[in-house]
Design an enzyme around this catalytic site. Structure first.
Site, PDB file in Angstrom:
ATOM      1  N   CYS A  66       0.820  -1.226   0.000  1.00 27.50           N
ATOM      2  CA  CYS A  66       0.000   0.000   0.000  1.00 27.50           C
ATOM      3  C   CYS A  66       0.849   1.270   0.000  1.00 27.50           C
ATOM      4  O   CYS A  66       0.670   2.149  -0.851  1.00 27.50           O
ATOM      5  CB  CYS A  66      -0.987  -0.020   1.167  1.00 27.50           C
ATOM      6  SG  CYS A  66      -0.258   0.136   2.816  1.00 27.50           S
ATOM      7  N   HIS A  82      -2.724   1.351   6.701  1.00 27.40           N
ATOM      8  CA  HIS A  82      -3.085   1.279   5.284  1.00 27.40           C
ATOM      9  C   HIS A  82      -3.231   2.685   4.722  1.00 27.40           C
ATOM     10  O   HIS A  82      -3.731   3.594   5.402  1.00 27.40           O
ATOM     11  CB  HIS A  82      -4.379   0.501   5.073  1.00 27.40           C
ATOM     12  CG  HIS A  82      -4.644   0.195   3.628  1.00 27.40           C
ATOM     13  ND1 HIS A  82      -3.910  -0.718   2.913  1.00 27.40           N
ATOM     14  CD2 HIS A  82      -5.545   0.725   2.747  1.00 27.40           C
ATOM     15  CE1 HIS A  82      -4.348  -0.766   1.670  1.00 27.40           C
ATOM     16  NE2 HIS A  82      -5.339   0.104   1.541  1.00 27.40           N
ATOM     17  N   HIS A 121      -5.832   2.056  -4.424  1.00 22.02           N
ATOM     18  CA  HIS A 121      -4.846   1.516  -3.489  1.00 22.02           C
ATOM     19  C   HIS A 121      -4.409   0.115  -3.913  1.00 22.02           C
ATOM     20  O   HIS A 121      -4.984  -0.502  -4.808  1.00 22.02           O
ATOM     21  CB  HIS A 121      -5.418   1.484  -2.070  1.00 22.02           C
ATOM     22  CG  HIS A 121      -6.618   0.590  -1.890  1.00 22.02           C
ATOM     23  ND1 HIS A 121      -7.014   0.093  -0.669  1.00 22.02           N
ATOM     24  CD2 HIS A 121      -7.522   0.080  -2.783  1.00 22.02           C
ATOM     25  CE1 HIS A 121      -8.099  -0.645  -0.802  1.00 22.02           C
ATOM     26  NE2 HIS A 121      -8.424  -0.679  -2.073  1.00 22.02           N
TER      27      HIS A 121
END
Length: 346
Positions: free
Chosen positions: A258, A307, A319
């Protein structure tokens, strides 16, 4: 509102040591609303366990990335200190040669200054520590000897600092190994649980993941614009990576985790940001309202900030979500991860 279709991107796959095992390609979708239910309640429990393991693996990956970034910083610091120490040693050698030349001239002239004689003895450093010894030298010789002593002290300090940094680097590299083992253990356990499912159940899971990827190509992003040209450039770079695989510890250009995606994208816009999601959460301008986000802003997810992705417009995030998944667009509301805040860079 016009529909912005995003064609699925294709690209090379990463085959390095950090690549997630091929079986993880049937990872479960975090968007449970779009997944077909498994008939056996116990199988739903397996599903939840696998999702949790993948979440834990991504959290551990961010810690791994943080240790890796610290290791790279320490390596640069050690190299700089060692280079400075080498230069300082060269300067000391030149000073020693100058002092030796003066001593040789005095010797040929029939007498050697006691101060220089002591300096050229077996323990010159101990001798130079004595102020009275320096006082016995002439003004010019004393200045050179004091310069030598100052350079010697600086060299010792640089070597000490380099040794300390090397010890720190060794500790960080040990941590890297520990984090790597933790991540691989989570992925192995997830694979073990996947293997307890029937072929039909695994196919259903794979189809749910494929649907999520296909939905990404049909997402409606609206007509919002980025807050800055740099954010727009970074977001454009990230959009070019849609369809490429999540790989833990990877930061492009063919695979990403990420924060690897966000840091890589900003590098393409000539903006340097930290490597980890937790560090990225503290840069730029914080935006607490989801409604205030603009395309290209960073979106921080989960209470531990483990994240991160790009706000893509119309409530969507771009993402690299988890092991087995691809870089894609998803609804923030349906991602299964709580929104914490946004960050505007540039």
């Amino acid at each position: 509102m016009a529909s912005h279709r995003r064609p699925k991107q294709t690209g090379p796959r990463c085959n390095g040591v950090l690549t997630v095992t091929a079986a993880a390609a049937v990872a479960l979708s975090t968007q449970t609303a779009s997944a077909d239910p498994l008939p056996d309640p116990n199988k739903k429990g397996v599903q939840a366990q696998i999702d949790r393991l993948y979440e834990q693996a991504t959290q551990a990956t961010e810690k791994y990335n943080g240790a890796g970034e610290k290791a790279e910083t320490l390596k640069k610091q050690v190299a700089a200190l060692q280079d400075a120490a080498a230069r300082k040693q060269g300067e000391l050698n030149e000073l020693r040669d100058r002092i030796g030349t003066v001593a040789a001239g005095q010797y040929r002239a029939g007498g050697l200054d006691p101060a220089l004689q002591l300096f050229l003895s077996g323990d010159p450093d101990t001798y130079l520590e004595s102020a009275s010894a320096l006082d016995r030298a002439g003004d010019r010789q004393s200045a050179v000897l004091r310069q030598f002593l100052s350079q010697q002290r600086a060299l010792r300090q640089q070597r000490t600092e380099a040794s300390e940094k090397l010890r720190d680097l060794d500790e960080v590299q040990t941590e890297l190994g520990r984090r790597k083992g933790e991540i691989q253990g989570k992925l192995r356990e997830a694979q073990r649980l996947l293997n307890t499912l029937t072929a039909e159940e695994r196919a259903r899971i794979a189809e749910a993941e494929d649907r999520a990827n296909r939905a990404s190509s049909r997402v409606d992003l609206g007509d919002e614009t980025s807050a800055s040209s740099r954010a727009a450039a970074a977001f454009a770079a990230a959009k070019s990576r849609v369809g490429l695989p999540y790989v833990w510890g990877a930061s492009g250009p063919a695979s990403f985790d990420c924060s690897g995606l966000t840091s890589w994208a900003f590098r393409q816009a000539d903006v340097s940001i930290p490597r980890t999601s937790q560090a990225q959460a503290n840069i730029g301008t914080r935006i607490d309202s989801l409604g205030a986000l603009r395309p290209g802003d960073l979106v921080l997810m989960r209470t531990d900030l483990s994240h991160v992705g790009f706000y893509a417009g119309n409530g969507q995030i771009l993402h690299s979500p988890k092991p087995g998944a691809q870089v894609r667009y998803e609804s923030i509301a349906r991602s299964g991860m709580p929104f914490m805040w946004g960050v505007r860079v540039g």
